[in-house]
Design a protein around this motif. Structure first.
Motif, PDB file in Angstrom:
ATOM      1  N   ALA A 196       0.824  -1.211   0.000  1.00  0.00           N
ATOM      2  CA  ALA A 196       0.000   0.000   0.000  1.00  0.00           C
ATOM      3  C   ALA A 196       0.860   1.265   0.000  1.00  0.00           C
ATOM      4  O   ALA A 196       0.557   2.226  -0.711  1.00  0.00           O
ATOM      5  CB  ALA A 196      -0.941  -0.002   1.200  1.00  0.00           C
ATOM      6  N   SER A 253       2.355   1.664  -3.630  1.00  0.00           N
ATOM      7  CA  SER A 253       1.496   1.354  -4.776  1.00  0.00           C
ATOM      8  C   SER A 253       1.690   2.322  -5.940  1.00  0.00           C
ATOM      9  O   SER A 253       1.447   1.957  -7.092  1.00  0.00           O
ATOM     10  CB  SER A 253       0.028   1.324  -4.349  1.00  0.00           C
ATOM     11  N   ASP A 254       2.147   3.531  -5.669  1.00  0.00           N
ATOM     12  CA  ASP A 254       2.398   4.489  -6.748  1.00  0.00           C
ATOM     13  C   ASP A 254       3.695   4.198  -7.492  1.00  0.00           C
ATOM     14  O   ASP A 254       3.878   4.653  -8.614  1.00  0.00           O
ATOM     15  CB  ASP A 254       2.463   5.913  -6.189  1.00  0.00           C
ATOM     16  N   THR A 291      -6.028  -2.901  -2.077  1.00  0.00           N
ATOM     17  CA  THR A 291      -5.781  -1.612  -2.710  1.00  0.00           C
ATOM     18  C   THR A 291      -5.230  -0.654  -1.662  1.00  0.00           C
ATOM     19  O   THR A 291      -5.273  -0.943  -0.457  1.00  0.00           O
ATOM     20  CB  THR A 291      -7.072  -1.018  -3.301  1.00  0.00           C
ATOM     21  N   GLU A 292      -4.767   0.480  -2.098  1.00  0.00           N
ATOM     22  CA  GLU A 292      -4.283   1.493  -1.171  1.00  0.00           C
ATOM     23  C   GLU A 292      -5.407   1.939  -0.233  1.00  0.00           C
ATOM     24  O   GLU A 292      -5.175   2.228   0.934  1.00  0.00           O
ATOM     25  CB  GLU A 292      -3.738   2.678  -1.962  1.00  0.00           C
ATOM     26  N   GLU A 293      -6.634   1.934  -0.752  1.00  0.00           N
ATOM     27  CA  GLU A 293      -7.788   2.396   0.027  1.00  0.00           C
ATOM     28  C   GLU A 293      -8.236   1.409   1.100  1.00  0.00           C
ATOM     29  O   GLU A 293      -8.727   1.808   2.148  1.00  0.00           O
ATOM     30  CB  GLU A 293      -8.970   2.699  -0.904  1.00  0.00           C
ATOM     31  N   ASN A 294      -8.085   0.095   0.868  1.00  0.00           N
ATOM     32  CA  ASN A 294      -8.588  -0.860   1.863  1.00  0.00           C
ATOM     33  C   ASN A 294      -7.493  -1.540   2.682  1.00  0.00           C
ATOM     34  O   ASN A 294      -7.784  -2.328   3.569  1.00  0.00           O
ATOM     35  CB  ASN A 294      -9.482  -1.912   1.198  1.00  0.00           C
ATOM     36  N   ASP A 303      -5.393  -0.590   5.090  1.00  0.00           N
ATOM     37  CA  ASP A 303      -5.426  -0.383   6.549  1.00  0.00           C
ATOM     38  C   ASP A 303      -6.555  -1.175   7.200  1.00  0.00           C
ATOM     39  O   ASP A 303      -6.368  -1.769   8.264  1.00  0.00           O
ATOM     40  CB  ASP A 303      -5.569   1.097   6.888  1.00  0.00           C
ATOM     41  N   ARG A 304      -7.719  -1.193   6.567  1.00  0.00           N
ATOM     42  CA  ARG A 304      -8.848  -1.949   7.123  1.00  0.00           C
ATOM     43  C   ARG A 304      -8.564  -3.443   7.122  1.00  0.00           C
ATOM     44  O   ARG A 304      -8.927  -4.145   8.070  1.00  0.00           O
ATOM     45  CB  ARG A 304     -10.127  -1.653   6.340  1.00  0.00           C
TER      46      ARG A 304
END
Length: 93
Positions: A53, A56-57, A76-79, A81-82
């Protein structure tokens, strides 16, 4: 229960660059577009998920993990942490 992580790339050499940096060694997987590893302790996935994460860039990679037989979660970078929090809640040992 064995957890697994799968990394995919459409660009040759991406897996080698990412994993060589992650493991701090020079791996020889230049031509591979898929990499998979199994973990006996699912908590060990947290480190590679976090690294994925955070970077990812910098890499053209896709990550999927499996915590249950034949069920895969796209990271994904968005999920990320969860998912890491979920790992520590589900496997608190």
């Amino acid at each position: 229960m064995i957890a697994s992580v799968c990394l995919y790339s459409n660009k040759k050499g991406e897996l080698n660059q990412f994993l060589s940096r992650f493991y701090n060694t020079n791996l020889q997987i230049e031509q591979d577009l898929k990499w998979e590893k199994e973990y006996v302790n699912p908590i060990e996935l947290a480190e590679i998920i976090g690294t994925f994460a955070d970077n990812s860039d910098s890499y053209q990679l896709n990550m999927w993990i499996s915590l249950d037989c034949n069920i895969f979660i796209h990271i994904t970078e968005e999920n990320a942490d969860r998912i890491i929090k979920y790992l520590y809640e589900r496997f608190p040992y």
